[in-house]
Design an enzyme around this catalytic site. Structure first.
Site, PDB file in Angstrom:
ATOM      1  N   HIS A  84       0.813  -1.225   0.000  1.00  0.00           N
ATOM      2  CA  HIS A  84       0.000   0.000   0.000  1.00  0.00           C
ATOM      3  C   HIS A  84       0.841   1.269   0.000  1.00  0.00           C
ATOM      4  CE1 HIS A  84       0.910  -0.409   4.262  1.00  0.00           C
ATOM      5  NE2 HIS A  84       0.648   0.878   4.365  1.00  0.00           N
ATOM      6  N   LYS A 108      17.989 -23.120 -17.923  1.00  0.00           N
ATOM      7  CA  LYS A 108      17.896 -24.102 -19.000  1.00  0.00           C
ATOM      8  C   LYS A 108      16.526 -24.761 -18.982  1.00  0.00           C
ATOM      9  CE  LYS A 108      19.627 -28.446 -18.115  1.00  0.00           C
ATOM     10  NZ  LYS A 108      20.655 -29.450 -18.049  1.00  0.00           N
ATOM     11  N   LYS A 137       8.782 -13.572 -10.326  1.00  0.00           N
ATOM     12  CA  LYS A 137       8.001 -13.593 -11.569  1.00  0.00           C
ATOM     13  C   LYS A 137       7.616 -15.038 -11.867  1.00  0.00           C
ATOM     14  CE  LYS A 137      12.094 -13.795 -14.507  1.00  0.00           C
ATOM     15  NZ  LYS A 137      12.867 -13.120 -15.530  1.00  0.00           N
TER      16      LYS A 137
END
Length: 152
Positions: free
Chosen positions: A72, A135, A118
């Site tokens: 926030h 890889k 991510k």
């Protein structure tokens, strides 16, 4: 005598892991079959959703975070609540941090000490801070062992 003590310690560890997994499930985490989460791993489900697939191995010192308490500060609209989704047959190495709003695909291997900030696709080896794909794993994918061999 030495073998007996080792077996008793192993059985005690399995009992503690059973209670740990039961606590996580009661707290809202969805954990698949034959998944092993080390007693030293922290799964944070207070303000978010954590889904872990079948046949995963989450090692000691891992932190899986489903929320961000400081979100926030950067965005008034962001409540900090999020999710973590881990696919089937995933290995997460020692001392890895998995941040909120991340999906890790099936058959992925996450190297020790990584910061997963991510999404990670299926069938890759990834590591680093921040995480990078190192890889691709060739198909057909091999599963993690259902039972580890005894070292005596």
């Amino acid at each position: 005598m030495k073998t007996f003590i080792r077996k008793m310690i192993h059985l005690l560890g399995n009992l503690l892991r059973f209670f740990h997994m039961s606590f996580l499930r009661a707290s809202g985490a969805q954990i698949g079959k034959n998944t092993m989460i080390s007693l030293g791993a922290k799964i944070d489900v207070r303000r978010g959703k954590v889904i872990i697939g079948d046949n995963c191995l989450i090692t000691h010192g891992c932190y899986i975070l489903s929320h961000d308490g400081a979100a926030h500060v950067l965005n008034d609209e962001d409540t900090g609540t999020g999710y973590v989704t881990i696919g089937d047959h995933v290995f997460i190495g020692v001392n890895t941090v998995v941040m909120r709003n991340v999906t890790i695909g099936n058959h992925a291997i996450i190297g020790a000490g990584s910061v997963v900030n991510k999404d990670i696709p299926e069938g890759v080896v990834a590591a680093g801070n921040p995480i990078k794909i190192l890889k691709e794993i060739p198909k057909p994918y091999k599963s993690l062992p259902k039972k580890h061999k005894s070292v005596e």
